[in-house]
Write a protein that holds these residues in place. Structure first.
Motif, PDB file in Angstrom:
ATOM      1  N   TRP A 290     -26.238   5.658  31.374  1.00  0.00           N
ATOM      2  CA  TRP A 290     -25.473   6.850  31.032  1.00  0.00           C
ATOM      3  C   TRP A 290     -25.328   6.961  29.513  1.00  0.00           C
ATOM      4  O   TRP A 290     -25.323   5.971  28.797  1.00  0.00           O
ATOM      5  CB  TRP A 290     -24.104   6.850  31.704  1.00  0.00           C
ATOM      6  CG  TRP A 290     -23.374   5.541  31.697  1.00  0.00           C
ATOM      7  CD1 TRP A 290     -23.489   4.536  32.610  1.00  0.00           C
ATOM      8  CD2 TRP A 290     -22.416   5.095  30.725  1.00  0.00           C
ATOM      9  NE1 TRP A 290     -22.665   3.483  32.275  1.00  0.00           N
ATOM     10  CE2 TRP A 290     -21.986   3.805  31.128  1.00  0.00           C
ATOM     11  CE3 TRP A 290     -21.871   5.644  29.578  1.00  0.00           C
ATOM     12  CZ2 TRP A 290     -21.050   3.069  30.414  1.00  0.00           C
ATOM     13  CZ3 TRP A 290     -20.938   4.920  28.868  1.00  0.00           C
ATOM     14  CH2 TRP A 290     -20.537   3.649  29.278  1.00  0.00           C
TER      15      TRP A 290
ATOM     16  N   ASP B 123     -17.557  22.687  30.527  1.00  0.00           N
ATOM     17  CA  ASP B 123     -17.389  21.267  30.839  1.00  0.00           C
ATOM     18  C   ASP B 123     -16.344  21.059  31.926  1.00  0.00           C
ATOM     19  O   ASP B 123     -16.434  20.127  32.729  1.00  0.00           O
ATOM     20  CB  ASP B 123     -16.965  20.501  29.581  1.00  0.00           C
ATOM     21  CG  ASP B 123     -18.074  20.396  28.554  1.00  0.00           C
ATOM     22  OD1 ASP B 123     -19.225  20.741  28.885  1.00  0.00           O
ATOM     23  OD2 ASP B 123     -17.790  19.970  27.411  1.00  0.00           O
TER      24      ASP B 123
ATOM     25  N   GLU C  16     -16.589  20.256  35.879  1.00  0.00           N
ATOM     26  CA  GLU C  16     -16.867  18.932  36.438  1.00  0.00           C
ATOM     27  C   GLU C  16     -15.796  17.959  35.949  1.00  0.00           C
ATOM     28  O   GLU C  16     -15.148  18.177  34.926  1.00  0.00           O
ATOM     29  CB  GLU C  16     -18.260  18.461  35.995  1.00  0.00           C
ATOM     30  CG  GLU C  16     -18.716  17.120  36.553  1.00  0.00           C
ATOM     31  CD  GLU C  16     -18.630  17.056  38.072  1.00  0.00           C
ATOM     32  OE1 GLU C  16     -17.605  16.533  38.566  1.00  0.00           O
ATOM     33  OE2 GLU C  16     -19.563  17.527  38.743  1.00  0.00           O
TER      34      GLU C  16
ATOM     35  N   ARG D  22     -14.421  14.915  34.050  1.00  0.00           N
ATOM     36  CA  ARG D  22     -14.899  14.384  32.770  1.00  0.00           C
ATOM     37  C   ARG D  22     -13.848  13.458  32.171  1.00  0.00           C
ATOM     38  O   ARG D  22     -12.673  13.493  32.548  1.00  0.00           O
ATOM     39  CB  ARG D  22     -15.200  15.524  31.799  1.00  0.00           C
ATOM     40  CG  ARG D  22     -14.000  16.455  31.609  1.00  0.00           C
ATOM     41  CD  ARG D  22     -14.310  17.639  30.740  1.00  0.00           C
ATOM     42  NE  ARG D  22     -13.215  18.600  30.742  1.00  0.00           N
ATOM     43  CZ  ARG D  22     -12.903  19.382  29.726  1.00  0.00           C
ATOM     44  NH1 ARG D  22     -13.611  19.325  28.609  1.00  0.00           N
ATOM     45  NH2 ARG D  22     -11.902  20.238  29.809  1.00  0.00           N
TER      46      ARG D  22
ATOM     47  N   PRO E 159     -19.649  16.248  30.093  1.00  0.00           N
ATOM     48  CA  PRO E 159     -20.183  15.804  31.388  1.00  0.00           C
ATOM     49  C   PRO E 159     -21.646  16.168  31.598  1.00  0.00           C
ATOM     50  O   PRO E 159     -22.297  15.626  32.490  1.00  0.00           O
ATOM     51  CB  PRO E 159     -19.293  16.526  32.401  1.00  0.00           C
ATOM     52  CG  PRO E 159     -18.855  17.766  31.691  1.00  0.00           C
ATOM     53  CD  PRO E 159     -18.738  17.403  30.240  1.00  0.00           C
ATOM     54  N   PHE E 160     -22.158  17.099  30.775  1.00  0.00           N
ATOM     55  CA  PHE E 160     -23.522  17.581  30.989  1.00  0.00           C
ATOM     56  C   PHE E 160     -24.396  17.367  29.755  1.00  0.00           C
ATOM     57  O   PHE E 160     -23.945  17.519  28.618  1.00  0.00           O
ATOM     58  CB  PHE E 160     -23.532  19.085  31.305  1.00  0.00           C
ATOM     59  CG  PHE E 160     -22.692  19.483  32.484  1.00  0.00           C
ATOM     60  CD1 PHE E 160     -23.043  19.094  33.764  1.00  0.00           C
ATOM     61  CD2 PHE E 160     -21.548  20.253  32.305  1.00  0.00           C
ATOM     62  CE1 PHE E 160     -22.266  19.465  34.854  1.00  0.00           C
ATOM     63  CE2 PHE E 160     -20.770  20.633  33.378  1.00  0.00           C
ATOM     64  CZ  PHE E 160     -21.124  20.235  34.658  1.00  0.00           C
TER      65      PHE E 160
ATOM     66  N   TYR F  84     -28.339  22.216  33.214  1.00  0.00           N
ATOM     67  CA  TYR F  84     -27.198  21.324  32.989  1.00  0.00           C
ATOM     68  C   TYR F  84     -27.311  20.115  33.913  1.00  0.00           C
ATOM     69  O   TYR F  84     -27.213  20.232  35.139  1.00  0.00           O
ATOM     70  CB  TYR F  84     -25.885  22.065  33.237  1.00  0.00           C
ATOM     71  CG  TYR F  84     -25.594  23.125  32.197  1.00  0.00           C
ATOM     72  CD1 TYR F  84     -24.896  22.811  31.043  1.00  0.00           C
ATOM     73  CD2 TYR F  84     -26.040  24.437  32.378  1.00  0.00           C
ATOM     74  CE1 TYR F  84     -24.636  23.782  30.085  1.00  0.00           C
ATOM     75  CE2 TYR F  84     -25.786  25.410  31.417  1.00  0.00           C
ATOM     76  CZ  TYR F  84     -25.086  25.070  30.274  1.00  0.00           C
ATOM     77  OH  TYR F  84     -24.834  26.022  29.323  1.00  0.00           O
TER      78      TYR F  84
ATOM     79  N   ARG G  51     -25.997  16.216  34.826  1.00  0.00           N
ATOM     80  CA  ARG G  51     -24.840  15.341  34.643  1.00  0.00           C
ATOM     81  C   ARG G  51     -25.230  14.081  33.864  1.00  0.00           C
ATOM     82  O   ARG G  51     -26.250  13.454  34.125  1.00  0.00           O
ATOM     83  CB  ARG G  51     -24.252  14.949  35.995  1.00  0.00           C
ATOM     84  CG  ARG G  51     -23.536  16.084  36.706  1.00  0.00           C
ATOM     85  CD  ARG G  51     -22.842  15.574  37.950  1.00  0.00           C
ATOM     86  NE  ARG G  51     -21.786  14.612  37.612  1.00  0.00           N
ATOM     87  CZ  ARG G  51     -21.207  13.823  38.512  1.00  0.00           C
ATOM     88  NH1 ARG G  51     -21.606  13.842  39.776  1.00  0.00           N
ATOM     89  NH2 ARG G  51     -20.251  12.991  38.137  1.00  0.00           N
ATOM     90  N   ARG G  52     -24.379  13.723  32.916  1.00  0.00           N
ATOM     91  CA  ARG G  52     -24.594  12.509  32.128  1.00  0.00           C
ATOM     92  C   ARG G  52     -24.159  11.263  32.893  1.00  0.00           C
ATOM     93  O   ARG G  52     -24.645  10.166  32.624  1.00  0.00           O
ATOM     94  CB  ARG G  52     -23.807  12.583  30.814  1.00  0.00           C
ATOM     95  CG  ARG G  52     -24.315  13.636  29.843  1.00  0.00           C
ATOM     96  CD  ARG G  52     -23.457  13.663  28.584  1.00  0.00           C
ATOM     97  NE  ARG G  52     -23.966  14.615  27.609  1.00  0.00           N
ATOM     98  CZ  ARG G  52     -24.897  14.343  26.698  1.00  0.00           C
ATOM     99  NH1 ARG G  52     -25.413  13.125  26.654  1.00  0.00           N
ATOM    100  NH2 ARG G  52     -25.305  15.258  25.856  1.00  0.00           N
TER     101      ARG G  52
ATOM    102  N   THR H 235     -23.137   9.523  36.796  1.00  0.00           N
ATOM    103  CA  THR H 235     -22.887   9.588  38.228  1.00  0.00           C
ATOM    104  C   THR H 235     -21.388   9.412  38.430  1.00  0.00           C
ATOM    105  O   THR H 235     -20.655   9.052  37.493  1.00  0.00           O
ATOM    106  CB  THR H 235     -23.641   8.477  38.977  1.00  0.00           C
ATOM    107  OG1 THR H 235     -23.093   7.202  38.587  1.00  0.00           O
ATOM    108  CG2 THR H 235     -25.133   8.514  38.667  1.00  0.00           C
ATOM    109  N   ASP H 236     -20.924   9.625  39.653  1.00  0.00           N
ATOM    110  CA  ASP H 236     -19.486   9.478  39.899  1.00  0.00           C
ATOM    111  C   ASP H 236     -19.014   8.063  39.578  1.00  0.00           C
ATOM    112  O   ASP H 236     -17.967   7.865  38.952  1.00  0.00           O
ATOM    113  CB  ASP H 236     -19.168   9.823  41.356  1.00  0.00           C
ATOM    114  CG  ASP H 236     -19.343  11.310  41.647  1.00  0.00           C
ATOM    115  OD1 ASP H 236     -19.322  12.102  40.684  1.00  0.00           O
ATOM    116  OD2 ASP H 236     -19.513  11.665  42.829  1.00  0.00           O
TER     117      ASP H 236
END
Length: 768
Positions: free
Chosen positions: A440, A560, A563, A565, A600-601, A619, A621-622, A624-625
């Protein structure tokens, strides 16, 4: 002096034959001369080894007087029976040491010829040296004055040639019309001319200095003291009145304007010229503006005057070692000098005239080579450390100095060897902003919403509002409201959704993101816009029109806040028990400037995305959950806090945070799931995180205080392992950790719990 006494003792004991002939001759000269051996030693050292320069004529005269008095103090016989004290007018000189030619600055003129003929360069101004030597050895005041005038006249004859070279340097800096007369008003100091005898032998062997700690600007104290000797002592408001009265005099007013223009020209010369090259570092891809700190200019000047083997000791302000403007100077120190000692001080009663919070340092180094390690200690409050530096200082390896602040090259404020050893392990981890394949990545946003400029989009009540607008006082570690911490404030502001543009904070954020052009720039770069002659707007709009029928619009910008963040409190105060306060924020929340967020992106457009309206697929996601929560857990850890507390004073600076080291744990790494699961259980409470709990497989939020305490201690313990710290390292960090009164969590029982968890994990590894 000790050497003289030792040699005299050998001579008295009949062992003088062991001495070299030159040494015996000097001993005989001392014995046959007038005055004590101490006086002889001082006289010889002052006359042949001590040189100085200061822009203040008064300071020059005081220095010469003190040198004379130091010799007078050693006169044991009747003064009439002692040889005359030496003439030192050419040892201590008045001039601006920052402006003028150095030994290596003799350059060619427009025709390719040197302004100084080859014989002058070779002989190093023999006529000047001859006159100075006769002045120093003059036995009568009349003779001394005659040779002093002769030496000054000869220096003046050569000065014109140096001034012409200096004028070209000013012209190269953009001052085409400047005259030599104007330059001479600044008292330029031409080192090889003023100290011709020293430069003939290759230059100085030692530099000792305490350069000014001010910035170069038009200082009213320096100017108006010419007309009112008490001006410096007046309170600020009284200075305003005195200044106003003095400026009613047209002559004073003209001289004040002339003084300001002169200072501005000098400052621009340092900034725009090619003489000083280490004053405008590039940090984070941006060239920092030169502040013209005199101490920084002096340090670079010493670099230029030094040659391999020269010893240097300077008293410098702390900004040289901790401020971003000193980056290139610090890099030069590491790569071109061997730093011997660096002692940092807090001014707690050391200098009464300076504010107690001021920091300064004593730096000693040998020029040439590079620094493999330095002996250093910081945050000292007594000068006693100077006398036992070898016993108390830490050995700081070069790699720690390089890794600690890879972008800013800031030196760590280390106070012990154990701290240096722990830090050397911590900084082996990658910086937050380092791109690592498969891991990440972090991009930080500051000032998402600025209250002072966009307050019309905010309302004071949640009534009829759609979402809160958060500030730093609304979050804590793993907490996004005051469910678990009553001291957390409720949101001060609320706002409307996108359906009500004039009253919507979200709408305003989207406007700013669209104008900032990140999406536009990403498309431009991804599809070769830089290879065309079109502007970004022209290229992107034409490309999108070809694929979807219309150009880029605000609706293409994805907020942003759509999501989950990470948010980080901007302010870090001494009364806070943790330096870093991070949490995962609920969706839809907009943040004031007192919360920094991790975007987040990332924006990664592909050709197949260009038909979308609005654009969403670019976009990516940078995090994962699970990565989102492992990052939050590590940011909130004691181990990371230990590192950040050495950098942060009052605010979390983006550059300092992103260049700091954090284990970049991903799925499959030890401690990844262990930390991620516990951080998620701490953070994902309340209705706002129902979706995230389901995305994580239906985890149960931790709501009981004791359970939350246990989970956070386990995260802290696991983070120590992730950093590769041994038990003695952990014990040091916990014992040394910042304590506050009435802590929310960080009391002695908690520190004991963390160590207990560390030991358990050391035995059993990352348990489920």
């Amino acid at each position: 002096m000790q050497c003289i006494e030792y040699f005299q003792r050998l001579e008295a004991e009949g062992q003088g034959w062991e001495l070299e002939s030159r040494t015996r001759e000097e001993i005989e000269e001392i014995e046959s001369g007038k005055g004590s051996s101490s006086l002889y030693a001082k006289r010889t050292a002052i006359l042949n080894n001590l040189y100085g320069v200061d822009i203040d004529e008064g300071a020059v005269e005081i220095c010469k007087l003190r040198l004379w008095l130091s010799m007078v103090a050693d006169i044991e016989d009747e003064p009439s029976e002692v040889e005359p004290l030496p003439n030192i007018d050419f040892n201590v000189r008045q001039g601006n040491s920052l402006i003028g030619q150095l030994d290596t600055d003799i350059e060619s003129n427009e025709d390719g010829d040197s302004d100084l003929d080859s014989w002058e360069v070779k002989t190093r101004f023999e006529d000047v040296k001859e006159a100075i030597e006769k002045h120093k050895k003059a036995e009568t005041s009349v003779e001394a004055q005659e040779w002093r005038r002769e030496a000054e006249d000869r220096i003046e004859e050569h000065r014109d040639k140096f001034d012409k070279i200096l004028r070209r340097e000013f012209q190269d800096a953009g001052f085409d019309d400047i005259t030599i007369e104007e330059i001479r008003e600044w008292s330029p100091f031409h080192w090889p001319l003023e100290f011709a005898d020293v430069f003939e032998k290759g230059g100085f062997d030692v530099f000792i200095g305490n350069p000014p700690w001010d910035m170069l600007y038009a200082n009213r104290d320096d100017f108006f003291i010419r007309y009112d000797e008490q001006f410096r002592t007046y309170p600020s408001e009284e200075k305003d009145g005195v200044m106003e009265d003095l400026l009613t005099n047209p002559e004073v007013a003209w001289e004040w304007e002339d003084y300001k223009e002169s200072m501005e020209t000098q400052a621009d010369f340092f900034t725009q010229g090619d003489v000083y090259k280490l004053q405008s570092p590039v940090v984070g891809g941006r060239t920092m503006p030169t502040k013209n700190e005199l101490s920084a200019l002096f340090l670079e000047r010493v670099f230029r005057l030094s040659r391999d083997g020269v010893k240097v000791s300077l008293l410098l302000p702390g900004t040289i070692f901790g401020g971003v403007m000193g980056k290139d100077l610090r890099t030069h120190l590491l790569d071109h000098t061997d730093i011997e000692n660096l002692i940092g001080f807090e001014n707690k009663g050391i200098f009464e005239q300076i504010h107690r919070q001021y920091r300064f340092a004593i730096l000693t180094f040998e020029y040439g080579g590079k620094t493999s390690r330095l002996r250093g200690i910081f945050n000292q409050r007594s000068m006693d450390v100077v006398y036992n530096i070898e016993d108390v200082a830490a050995e700081i390896p070069r790699q720690v100095l390089l890794n600690y602040s890879p972008e800013g090259r800031i030196f760590p404020s280390i106070t012990s060897q154990v701290e240096a050893d722990v830090l050397s392990k911590v900084v082996t981890q990658p910086p937050l902003d380092e791109n690592i394949e498969g891991a990440w990545s972090v991009d930080m946003l500051t000032k998402e919403f600025v209250e002072s400029t966009d307050k019309d989009r905010l309302q004071d009540s949640p009534d009829n509002a759609d979402y809160p607008v958060y500030g730093g006082a609304n979050i804590h570690q793993f907490e996004h409201d005051n469910t678990h911490t009553e001291s957390l404030d409720n949101p001060r502001y609320w706002s409307q959704g996108m359906y009500d543009p004039p009253n919507s904070a979200q709408y305003r954020v989207r406007e700013k993101k669209f104008n900032r052009g990140n999406l536009k720039r990403a498309i431009y770069d991804a599809f070769g816009g830089s290879e065309t002659s079109k502007s970004q707007v022209q290229f992107v709009d034409k490309l999108l029109e070809e694929h979807r029928g219309h150009g880029l619009e605000e609706e293409d910008v994805l907020l942003d806040c759509t999501e989950y963040r990470i948010g980080i409190r901007d302010v870090s105060r001494s009364r806070d028990e943790r330096t870093i306060i991070a949490t995962v924020l609920p969706k839809d929340v907009i943040c004031l400037h007192t919360i920094n967020t991790f975007k987040p992106f990332a924006i990664e457009p592909e050709e197949e995305h260009l038909t979308e309206s609005p654009l969403r697929s670019p976009y990516v996601r940078r995090f994962t959950d699970q990565e989102l929560f492992v990052a939050t857990g590590l940011l909130n850890s004691i181990a990371f806090d230990f590192l950040m507390r050495t950098k942060v004073e009052t605010h979390i600076v983006k550059r300092e945070l992103l260049e700091s080291q954090l284990p970049r744990l991903t799925d499959g790494d030890d401690w990844f799931h262990y930390i991620a699961e516990r951080a998620a259980r701490l953070n994902c409470y309340g209705e706002e995180f129902k979706e995230m709990r389901e995305r994580l497989g239906g985890i149960a939020a931790a709501v009981e205080d004791q359970e939350r305490r246990e989970l956070q201690a386990e995260i802290d313990a696991a983070a120590f392992h992730a950093y590769g710290l041994e038990r003695r390292d952990v014990k040091f960090v916990l014992d040394d950790f910042h304590r506050v009164e009435n802590p929310k969590l960080m009391g002695e029982m908690y520190f004991d719990l963390v160590l207990e968890k560390y030991d358990l994990l050391d035995q059993k590894g990352p348990l489920p």
